[in-house]
Design a protein around this motif. Structure first.
Motif, PDB file in Angstrom:
ATOM      1  N   ALA A  36       0.845  -1.198   0.000  1.00  0.00           N
ATOM      2  CA  ALA A  36       0.000   0.000   0.000  1.00  0.00           C
ATOM      3  C   ALA A  36       0.880   1.247   0.000  1.00  0.00           C
ATOM      4  CB  ALA A  36      -0.913  -0.006   1.210  1.00  0.00           C
ATOM      5  N   ARG A  37       0.389   2.295  -0.661  1.00  0.00           N
ATOM      6  CA  ARG A  37       1.085   3.586  -0.679  1.00  0.00           C
ATOM      7  C   ARG A  37       0.248   4.603   0.071  1.00  0.00           C
ATOM      8  NH1 ARG A  37       4.926   5.013  -4.956  1.00  0.00           N
ATOM      9  NH2 ARG A  37       5.742   3.066  -5.757  1.00  0.00           N
ATOM     10  N   PHE A  38       0.935   5.498   0.776  1.00  0.00           N
ATOM     11  CA  PHE A  38       0.244   6.573   1.489  1.00  0.00           C
ATOM     12  C   PHE A  38       1.188   7.754   1.638  1.00  0.00           C
ATOM     13  CE2 PHE A  38       2.185   3.777   4.560  1.00  0.00           C
ATOM     14  CZ  PHE A  38       2.682   4.599   5.566  1.00  0.00           C
ATOM     15  N   THR A  39       0.627   8.889   2.017  1.00  0.00           N
ATOM     16  CA  THR A  39       1.382  10.135   2.137  1.00  0.00           C
ATOM     17  C   THR A  39       1.418  10.580   3.586  1.00  0.00           C
ATOM     18  OG1 THR A  39       0.659  10.804  -0.070  1.00  0.00           O
ATOM     19  CG2 THR A  39       1.486  12.541   1.356  1.00  0.00           C
ATOM     20  N   THR A  40       2.577  11.073   4.015  1.00  0.00           N
ATOM     21  CA  THR A  40       2.697  11.679   5.337  1.00  0.00           C
ATOM     22  C   THR A  40       3.268  13.079   5.165  1.00  0.00           C
ATOM     23  OG1 THR A  40       4.927  10.797   5.685  1.00  0.00           O
ATOM     24  CG2 THR A  40       3.076   9.478   6.515  1.00  0.00           C
ATOM     25  N   PHE A  41       3.040  13.926   6.162  1.00  0.00           N
ATOM     26  CA  PHE A  41       3.592  15.279   6.172  1.00  0.00           C
ATOM     27  C   PHE A  41       4.396  15.453   7.443  1.00  0.00           C
ATOM     28  CE2 PHE A  41       0.093  15.664   3.271  1.00  0.00           C
ATOM     29  CZ  PHE A  41       0.570  16.538   2.301  1.00  0.00           C
ATOM     30  N   GLU A  42       5.541  16.090   7.316  1.00  0.00           N
ATOM     31  CA  GLU A  42       6.395  16.389   8.454  1.00  0.00           C
ATOM     32  C   GLU A  42       6.458  17.904   8.576  1.00  0.00           C
ATOM     33  OE1 GLU A  42      11.117  16.009   9.298  1.00  0.00           O
ATOM     34  OE2 GLU A  42      10.125  14.268   8.426  1.00  0.00           O
ATOM     35  N   ARG A  43       6.129  18.425   9.776  1.00  0.00           N
ATOM     36  CA  ARG A  43       6.112  19.864  10.011  1.00  0.00           C
ATOM     37  C   ARG A  43       6.943  20.187  11.241  1.00  0.00           C
ATOM     38  NH1 ARG A  43       0.918  18.453   8.774  1.00  0.00           N
ATOM     39  NH2 ARG A  43       0.043  19.459   6.961  1.00  0.00           N
ATOM     40  N   VAL A  44       7.455  21.382  11.293  1.00  0.00           N
ATOM     41  CA  VAL A  44       8.148  21.858  12.480  1.00  0.00           C
ATOM     42  C   VAL A  44       7.112  22.190  13.533  1.00  0.00           C
ATOM     43  CG1 VAL A  44       9.529  23.746  13.421  1.00  0.00           C
ATOM     44  CG2 VAL A  44      10.081  22.801  11.185  1.00  0.00           C
ATOM     45  N   GLN A  45       7.368  21.758  14.744  1.00  0.00           N
ATOM     46  CA  GLN A  45       6.495  22.105  15.861  1.00  0.00           C
ATOM     47  C   GLN A  45       7.337  22.867  16.857  1.00  0.00           C
ATOM     48  OE1 GLN A  45       4.259  18.872  17.500  1.00  0.00           O
ATOM     49  NE2 GLN A  45       3.636  20.058  19.279  1.00  0.00           N
ATOM     50  N   LEU A  46       7.036  24.152  17.019  1.00  0.00           N
ATOM     51  CA  LEU A  46       7.841  24.998  17.884  1.00  0.00           C
ATOM     52  C   LEU A  46       7.635  24.683  19.363  1.00  0.00           C
ATOM     53  CD1 LEU A  46       7.393  28.420  16.059  1.00  0.00           C
ATOM     54  CD2 LEU A  46       9.316  26.830  15.916  1.00  0.00           C
ATOM     55  N   ARG A  47       6.397  24.364  19.715  1.00  0.00           N
ATOM     56  CA  ARG A  47       6.103  24.051  21.112  1.00  0.00           C
ATOM     57  C   ARG A  47       4.803  23.275  21.200  1.00  0.00           C
ATOM     58  NH1 ARG A  47       6.649  29.436  23.622  1.00  0.00           N
ATOM     59  NH2 ARG A  47       8.065  29.552  21.960  1.00  0.00           N
ATOM     60  N   GLU A  48       4.656  22.566  22.301  1.00  0.00           N
ATOM     61  CA  GLU A  48       3.412  21.836  22.564  1.00  0.00           C
ATOM     62  C   GLU A  48       2.361  22.839  23.007  1.00  0.00           C
ATOM     63  OE1 GLU A  48       2.653  18.482  22.406  1.00  0.00           O
ATOM     64  OE2 GLU A  48       4.613  18.109  21.512  1.00  0.00           O
ATOM     65  N   LEU A  49       1.225  22.823  22.356  1.00  0.00           N
ATOM     66  CA  LEU A  49       0.152  23.745  22.710  1.00  0.00           C
ATOM     67  C   LEU A  49      -0.982  22.998  23.405  1.00  0.00           C
ATOM     68  CD1 LEU A  49      -0.067  25.781  19.378  1.00  0.00           C
ATOM     69  CD2 LEU A  49       1.033  26.483  21.513  1.00  0.00           C
ATOM     70  N   THR A  50      -1.594  23.657  24.381  1.00  0.00           N
ATOM     71  CA  THR A  50      -2.749  23.125  25.077  1.00  0.00           C
ATOM     72  C   THR A  50      -3.889  24.114  24.901  1.00  0.00           C
ATOM     73  OG1 THR A  50      -1.339  22.054  26.708  1.00  0.00           O
ATOM     74  CG2 THR A  50      -3.647  22.363  27.313  1.00  0.00           C
ATOM     75  N   VAL A  51      -5.057  23.598  24.536  1.00  0.00           N
ATOM     76  CA  VAL A  51      -6.231  24.448  24.360  1.00  0.00           C
ATOM     77  C   VAL A  51      -7.067  24.380  25.630  1.00  0.00           C
ATOM     78  CG1 VAL A  51      -8.322  24.865  23.002  1.00  0.00           C
ATOM     79  CG2 VAL A  51      -6.241  24.081  21.872  1.00  0.00           C
ATOM     80  N   MET A  52      -7.397  25.562  26.145  1.00  0.00           N
ATOM     81  CA  MET A  52      -8.261  25.658  27.315  1.00  0.00           C
ATOM     82  C   MET A  52      -9.675  25.916  26.826  1.00  0.00           C
ATOM     83  SD  MET A  52      -5.767  27.776  29.897  1.00  0.00           S
ATOM     84  CE  MET A  52      -5.742  29.182  28.815  1.00  0.00           C
ATOM     85  N   LYS A  53     -10.537  24.930  27.045  1.00  0.00           N
ATOM     86  CA  LYS A  53     -11.932  25.026  26.613  1.00  0.00           C
ATOM     87  C   LYS A  53     -12.717  25.921  27.561  1.00  0.00           C
ATOM     88  CE  LYS A  53     -11.785  21.867  23.341  1.00  0.00           C
ATOM     89  NZ  LYS A  53     -12.222  22.082  21.996  1.00  0.00           N
ATOM     90  N   LYS A  54     -13.876  26.380  27.090  1.00  0.00           N
ATOM     91  CA  LYS A  54     -14.733  27.237  27.923  1.00  0.00           C
ATOM     92  C   LYS A  54     -15.193  26.509  29.183  1.00  0.00           C
ATOM     93  CE  LYS A  54     -16.216  29.953  24.030  1.00  0.00           C
ATOM     94  NZ  LYS A  54     -17.208  30.164  23.001  1.00  0.00           N
ATOM     95  N   SER A  55     -15.290  25.186  29.106  1.00  0.00           N
ATOM     96  CA  SER A  55     -15.712  24.387  30.264  1.00  0.00           C
ATOM     97  C   SER A  55     -14.613  24.264  31.317  1.00  0.00           C
ATOM     98  CB  SER A  55     -16.102  22.982  29.796  1.00  0.00           C
ATOM     99  OG  SER A  55     -14.958  22.291  29.305  1.00  0.00           O
ATOM    100  N   GLY A  56     -13.395  24.725  30.969  1.00  0.00           N
ATOM    101  CA  GLY A  56     -12.267  24.605  31.879  1.00  0.00           C
ATOM    102  C   GLY A  56     -11.382  23.411  31.564  1.00  0.00           C
ATOM    103  N   ARG A  57     -11.869  22.520  30.702  1.00  0.00           N
ATOM    104  CA  ARG A  57     -11.093  21.346  30.305  1.00  0.00           C
ATOM    105  C   ARG A  57      -9.897  21.778  29.470  1.00  0.00           C
ATOM    106  NH1 ARG A  57     -12.443  17.260  26.284  1.00  0.00           N
ATOM    107  NH2 ARG A  57     -13.919  18.818  25.566  1.00  0.00           N
ATOM    108  N   ARG A  58      -8.796  21.070  29.593  1.00  0.00           N
ATOM    109  CA  ARG A  58      -7.580  21.344  28.818  1.00  0.00           C
ATOM    110  C   ARG A  58      -7.306  20.140  27.919  1.00  0.00           C
ATOM    111  NH1 ARG A  58      -3.717  24.837  31.510  1.00  0.00           N
ATOM    112  NH2 ARG A  58      -2.136  23.333  30.918  1.00  0.00           N
ATOM    113  N   VAL A  59      -7.107  20.414  26.622  1.00  0.00           N
ATOM    114  CA  VAL A  59      -6.843  19.340  25.665  1.00  0.00           C
ATOM    115  C   VAL A  59      -5.652  19.734  24.800  1.00  0.00           C
ATOM    116  CG1 VAL A  59      -9.239  18.541  25.595  1.00  0.00           C
ATOM    117  CG2 VAL A  59      -8.484  20.258  23.967  1.00  0.00           C
ATOM    118  N   PRO A  60      -4.880  18.756  24.341  1.00  0.00           N
ATOM    119  CA  PRO A  60      -3.776  19.071  23.439  1.00  0.00           C
ATOM    120  C   PRO A  60      -4.307  19.688  22.145  1.00  0.00           C
ATOM    121  CG  PRO A  60      -3.640  16.794  24.195  1.00  0.00           C
ATOM    122  CD  PRO A  60      -4.962  17.324  24.641  1.00  0.00           C
ATOM    123  N   PHE A  61      -3.587  20.670  21.617  1.00  0.00           N
ATOM    124  CA  PHE A  61      -3.973  21.285  20.350  1.00  0.00           C
ATOM    125  C   PHE A  61      -3.904  20.216  19.258  1.00  0.00           C
ATOM    126  CE2 PHE A  61      -2.784  23.260  16.324  1.00  0.00           C
ATOM    127  CZ  PHE A  61      -3.848  24.138  16.166  1.00  0.00           C
TER     128      PHE A  61
END
Length: 161
Positions: A36-61
C-alpha cells in the motif's frame, strides 16, 4: 512509520518534497508487506500547545481538528486546497510563536475567523454560525449586516447608479 493499512511496523519512503511553501515535507511511503502507498507530512512544531476550553477542560492542540472545521466551513466553495493549508499553517505558526503554551479556544476561533474573512465570505459566515452559536435566521442577518458582508466593496459599486 507504521502502515495504516496492515499495521506493518516499518515503511519505506519513496519520495520526499517540500510542501506548504517549504513549511512541511511531503513523503510518499510504501509498505513492504502489503504494498500500500500513502502520504505523510512532516512539520516543524515549535512548542506543545494546550487548548483551554470554555468548560475549563484542557486538551492538546489538534491541527487535524482545526483543519476539519475549516474544511467543513469551506466545503463546496471555490477555494484552492493549498490556500486553506497555507491559512492553517499561518494560524498554527501564530499560535506557536505567541510564546504561550496554553491558548484559549476563543483565541483559536478568533484567528480562524480573521483568516476566513479574508479567504471566503461564505465560509466565514458558516464558521461564525457555529463559533458564535447562531440559533435563528435573524442571527445570520445581524452578523452579515454587522460585518458589512452584503455590501459591495469600494471600487465594486454598480456603474449604472
Amino acid at each position: 512509520m507504521r502502515c495504516p493499512f496492515c499495521g506493518h511496523p516499518d515503511t519505506q519512503v519513496k519520495d520526499s518534497r517540500p510542501a506548504e511553501d517549504g513549511n512541511a515535507i511531503r513523503r510518499r511511503r510504501q509498505c513492504p508487506s502489503c504494498a500500500a502507498r500513502f502520504t505523510t507530512f512532516e512539520r516543524v512544531q515549535l512548542r506543545e500547545l494546550t487548548v483551554m476550553k470554555k468548560s475549563g477542560r484542557r486538551v492538546p492542540f489538534d491541527r487535524e481538528k482545526l483543519s476539519r472545521s475549516i474544511q467543513l466551513a469551506a466545503q463546496k466553495r471555490n477555494v484552492e486546497p493549498d490556500r486553506i493549508e497555507q491559512m492553517i499553517s499561518g494560524i498554527v505558526r501564530r499560535l506557536e510563536s505567541s510564546g504561550e503554551t496554553d491558548i484559549t479556544s476563543d483565541r483559536v476561533g478568533e484567528l480562524v475567523m480573521e483568516a476566513l474573512k479574508n479567504l471566503d465570505s461564505v465560509a466565514y459566515v458558516r464558521y461564525a454560525s457555529v463559533y458564535k452559536d447562531f440559533h435563528k435566521v435573524e442571527d445570520f442577518r445581524e452578523f452579515i449586516k454587522d460585518e458589512h458582508l452584503g455590501q459591495p466593496r469600494s471600487g465594486e459599486d454598480d456603474e449604472e447608479k
